[in-house]
Design a protein around this motif. Structure first.
Motif, PDB file in Angstrom:
ATOM      1  N   ALA A  76       0.822  -1.208   0.000  1.00 20.76           N
ATOM      2  CA  ALA A  76       0.000   0.000   0.000  1.00 20.76           C
ATOM      3  C   ALA A  76       0.859   1.262   0.000  1.00 20.76           C
ATOM      4  O   ALA A  76       0.493   2.273  -0.613  1.00 20.76           O
ATOM      5  N   GLY A  77       1.991   1.232   0.709  1.00 18.52           N
ATOM      6  CA  GLY A  77       2.924   2.343   0.689  1.00 18.52           C
ATOM      7  C   GLY A  77       2.559   3.558   1.507  1.00 18.52           C
ATOM      8  O   GLY A  77       3.181   4.613   1.370  1.00 18.52           O
ATOM      9  N   HIS A  78       1.566   3.447   2.388  1.00 18.79           N
ATOM     10  CA  HIS A  78       1.237   4.556   3.279  1.00 18.79           C
ATOM     11  C   HIS A  78       2.262   4.579   4.417  1.00 18.79           C
ATOM     12  O   HIS A  78       2.489   3.556   5.065  1.00 18.79           O
ATOM     13  N   THR A  79       2.829   5.732   4.673  1.00 21.87           N
ATOM     14  CA  THR A  79       3.918   5.811   5.646  1.00 21.87           C
ATOM     15  C   THR A  79       3.362   5.944   7.064  1.00 21.87           C
ATOM     16  O   THR A  79       3.558   6.942   7.752  1.00 21.87           O
ATOM     17  N   PHE A  80       2.686   4.899   7.457  1.00 23.77           N
ATOM     18  CA  PHE A  80       2.082   4.802   8.787  1.00 23.77           C
ATOM     19  C   PHE A  80       2.240   3.361   9.250  1.00 23.77           C
ATOM     20  O   PHE A  80       1.902   2.424   8.527  1.00 23.77           O
ATOM     21  N   LEU A  81       2.772   3.201  10.456  1.00 24.81           N
ATOM     22  CA  LEU A  81       2.952   1.867  11.034  1.00 24.81           C
ATOM     23  C   LEU A  81       2.111   1.781  12.303  1.00 24.81           C
ATOM     24  O   LEU A  81       2.509   2.269  13.359  1.00 24.81           O
ATOM     25  N   PRO A  82       0.920   1.179  12.217  1.00 23.81           N
ATOM     26  CA  PRO A  82       0.065   1.076  13.405  1.00 23.81           C
ATOM     27  C   PRO A  82       0.516  -0.039  14.336  1.00 23.81           C
ATOM     28  O   PRO A  82       1.108  -1.024  13.899  1.00 23.81           O
ATOM     29  N   LYS A  83       0.225   0.136  15.601  1.00 22.37           N
ATOM     30  CA  LYS A  83       0.457  -0.912  16.593  1.00 22.37           C
ATOM     31  C   LYS A  83      -0.818  -1.739  16.658  1.00 22.37           C
ATOM     32  O   LYS A  83      -1.802  -1.339  17.290  1.00 22.37           O
ATOM     33  N   THR A  84      -0.822  -2.883  16.014  1.00 24.72           N
ATOM     34  CA  THR A  84      -2.038  -3.697  15.968  1.00 24.72           C
ATOM     35  C   THR A  84      -2.407  -4.193  17.363  1.00 24.72           C
ATOM     36  O   THR A  84      -1.550  -4.460  18.197  1.00 24.72           O
ATOM     37  N   GLY A  85      -3.704  -4.292  17.602  1.00 23.13           N
ATOM     38  CA  GLY A  85      -4.165  -4.674  18.932  1.00 23.13           C
ATOM     39  C   GLY A  85      -3.881  -3.601  19.960  1.00 23.13           C
ATOM     40  O   GLY A  85      -3.578  -3.893  21.126  1.00 23.13           O
ATOM     41  N   SER A  86      -3.981  -2.341  19.550  1.00 28.54           N
ATOM     42  CA  SER A  86      -3.569  -1.236  20.426  1.00 28.54           C
ATOM     43  C   SER A  86      -4.598  -0.944  21.515  1.00 28.54           C
ATOM     44  O   SER A  86      -5.800  -1.162  21.351  1.00 28.54           O
ATOM     45  N   ASP A 152      -6.142   1.700  14.919  1.00 28.45           N
ATOM     46  CA  ASP A 152      -5.092   1.604  15.925  1.00 28.45           C
ATOM     47  C   ASP A 152      -4.220   2.850  15.864  1.00 28.45           C
ATOM     48  O   ASP A 152      -4.185   3.558  14.849  1.00 28.45           O
ATOM     49  N   ASP A 153      -3.500   3.127  16.944  1.00 23.92           N
ATOM     50  CA  ASP A 153      -2.550   4.229  16.899  1.00 23.92           C
ATOM     51  C   ASP A 153      -1.193   3.719  16.426  1.00 23.92           C
ATOM     52  O   ASP A 153      -0.913   2.517  16.464  1.00 23.92           O
ATOM     53  N   GLY A 154      -0.357   4.623  15.984  1.00 20.38           N
ATOM     54  CA  GLY A 154       0.952   4.220  15.485  1.00 20.38           C
ATOM     55  C   GLY A 154       1.818   5.418  15.161  1.00 20.38           C
ATOM     56  O   GLY A 154       1.515   6.550  15.559  1.00 20.38           O
ATOM     57  N   VAL A 155       2.901   5.179  14.417  1.00 21.24           N
ATOM     58  CA  VAL A 155       3.824   6.247  14.021  1.00 21.24           C
ATOM     59  C   VAL A 155       3.636   6.537  12.541  1.00 21.24           C
ATOM     60  O   VAL A 155       3.346   5.636  11.746  1.00 21.24           O
ATOM     61  N   ALA A 156       3.799   7.803  12.168  1.00 15.08           N
ATOM     62  CA  ALA A 156       3.588   8.218  10.788  1.00 15.08           C
ATOM     63  C   ALA A 156       4.612   9.270  10.390  1.00 15.08           C
ATOM     64  O   ALA A 156       5.119  10.017  11.233  1.00 15.08           O
ATOM     65  N   VAL A 157       4.908   9.316   9.101  1.00 15.35           N
ATOM     66  CA  VAL A 157       5.827  10.312   8.553  1.00 15.35           C
ATOM     67  C   VAL A 157       5.108  11.047   7.414  1.00 15.35           C
ATOM     68  O   VAL A 157       4.499  10.414   6.549  1.00 15.35           O
ATOM     69  N   PHE A 158       5.198  12.382   7.440  1.00 13.46           N
ATOM     70  CA  PHE A 158       4.633  13.236   6.396  1.00 13.46           C
ATOM     71  C   PHE A 158       5.740  14.156   5.885  1.00 13.46           C
ATOM     72  O   PHE A 158       6.667  14.497   6.619  1.00 13.46           O
ATOM     73  N   TRP A 159       5.637  14.605   4.631  1.00  9.42           N
ATOM     74  CA  TRP A 159       6.655  15.477   4.065  1.00  9.42           C
ATOM     75  C   TRP A 159       6.010  16.437   3.069  1.00  9.42           C
ATOM     76  O   TRP A 159       4.960  16.162   2.504  1.00  9.42           O
ATOM     77  N   ARG A 160       6.684  17.564   2.843  1.00  9.58           N
ATOM     78  CA  ARG A 160       6.209  18.549   1.880  1.00  9.58           C
ATOM     79  C   ARG A 160       6.418  17.989   0.481  1.00  9.58           C
ATOM     80  O   ARG A 160       7.534  17.809   0.031  1.00  9.58           O
ATOM     81  N   GLU A 161       5.333  17.751  -0.240  1.00  9.48           N
ATOM     82  CA  GLU A 161       5.460  17.083  -1.532  1.00  9.48           C
ATOM     83  C   GLU A 161       6.016  17.987  -2.622  1.00  9.48           C
ATOM     84  O   GLU A 161       6.429  17.502  -3.671  1.00  9.48           O
ATOM     85  N   ASN A 162       6.083  19.292  -2.394  1.00  7.84           N
ATOM     86  CA  ASN A 162       6.703  20.160  -3.383  1.00  7.84           C
ATOM     87  C   ASN A 162       8.225  20.176  -3.248  1.00  7.84           C
ATOM     88  O   ASN A 162       8.930  20.685  -4.130  1.00  7.84           O
ATOM     89  N   LYS A 163       8.725  19.588  -2.150  1.00  4.89           N
ATOM     90  CA  LYS A 163      10.169  19.569  -1.916  1.00  4.89           C
ATOM     91  C   LYS A 163      10.772  18.169  -1.903  1.00  4.89           C
ATOM     92  O   LYS A 163      11.955  17.994  -2.221  1.00  4.89           O
ATOM     93  N   LEU A 164       9.970  17.178  -1.529  1.00  9.96           N
ATOM     94  CA  LEU A 164      10.504  15.838  -1.312  1.00  9.96           C
ATOM     95  C   LEU A 164       9.646  14.774  -1.985  1.00  9.96           C
ATOM     96  O   LEU A 164       8.437  14.950  -2.129  1.00  9.96           O
ATOM     97  N   ASP A 165      10.296  13.677  -2.371  1.00  8.96           N
ATOM     98  CA  ASP A 165       9.620  12.476  -2.851  1.00  8.96           C
ATOM     99  C   ASP A 165       9.978  11.326  -1.927  1.00  8.96           C
ATOM    100  O   ASP A 165      11.121  11.246  -1.446  1.00  8.96           O
ATOM    101  N   ALA A 166       9.044  10.419  -1.691  1.00  5.66           N
ATOM    102  CA  ALA A 166       9.339   9.194  -0.946  1.00  5.66           C
ATOM    103  C   ALA A 166       9.648   8.094  -1.948  1.00  5.66           C
ATOM    104  O   ALA A 166       8.785   7.708  -2.735  1.00  5.66           O
TER     105      ALA A 166
END
Length: 241
Positions: A76-86, A152-166
């Motif tokens: 899926a490529g979404h930059t979010f890692l949930p803690k399953t069973g949170s 669930d809750d987890g960690v996520a990364v976001f970036w300015r898409e006009n400056k950066l590509d993942a």
């Protein structure tokens, strides 16, 4: 959503944002998109869907379930890692008064042993983690119109898409259950690469808690510190990137 957007604007719209204990990734990613932030690896277009809907699980569910979870995240490529069973998801469902309805739905589908703590007749700690068939049938049966609205809750990364590509995303799991999200970004202006890590260590403010974190999540062979060292070595071997 508006409060979050205003907070980002007040912070000067940083190029990169890393969040922990985020339990509304789908909703917040859409809100941040309006401010010019991305949260999906380039070339990936699959819409976000909470992993609990498919019964994905982490380390405590065994290698096969963990491998399927990893594959789902990377595909899926979404930059979010949930803690399953949170705990966050379980408490949210309890606050909404859905406990008894979910238990009834679990009993009707024959999965109460997985979802219900029989000693207290409450939702179990693992909840939907590794649940065959996923959580959607139970949540729909409990009267929740849109099961994807809870997560669930987890960690996520976001970036300015006009400056950066993942360019790439990786996920790492320690035996303790610690999950680390790794996102590889490339500056559009210079072409230089950057690696961003997101992780949420266990809570606790005592010296014993800190020692436990170091032993089981940071300094252990599959912990955060060895991962950082290996990435530094990788980067040093490719100075032109």
């Amino acid at each position: 959503d508006l409060q979050l957007q205003l907070s980002i604007l007040a912070a000067g719209c940083p190029d990169i944002i890393v969040m922990q204990e985020l339990d509304r990734f789908g909703r917040l990613s859409r809100a941040l998109k309006k401010l010019g932030y991305a949260s999906q690896v380039s070339g990936k277009t699959v819409d976000y869907e909470p992993p609990h809907l498919q019964g994905h699980g982490g380390v405590r569910c065994g290698d096969a379930v963990l491998a399927r979870f990893r594959e789902h995240l990377l595909e899926a490529g979404h930059t979010f890692l949930p803690k399953t069973g949170s705990t966050a998801l379980r408490l949210l469902l309890e606050r909404r008064g859905l406990t008894e309805a979910i238990i009834a739905a679990a009993e009707a589908r024959g999965v109460a042993d997985h979802v219900v703590d029989s000693s207290t007749r409450t939702l179990s700690r693992k909840l939907f983690e590794g649940l065959p068939g996923g959580s959607a049938p139970l949540l729909l049966g409990a009267g929740l119109a849109d099961p994807a609205e809870v997560d669930d809750d987890g960690v996520a990364v976001f970036w300015r898409e006009n400056k950066l590509d993942a360019t790439e995303m990786r996920v790492h799991f320690a035996a303790s259950g610690l999950g680390v999200l790794e996102v590889r970004l490339r500056c559009k202006a210079s072409g230089r690469s950057l690696i961003v890590l997101g992780a949420h260590l266990r809570s606790g403010g005592t010296p014993v808690d800190e020692e436990s974190r170091l032993e089981t999540e940071v300094s252990c062979p599959d912990g955060l510190a060895p991962l950082v060292r290996s990435l530094r070595e990788e980067v040093a071997s490719r100075p032109d990137e």
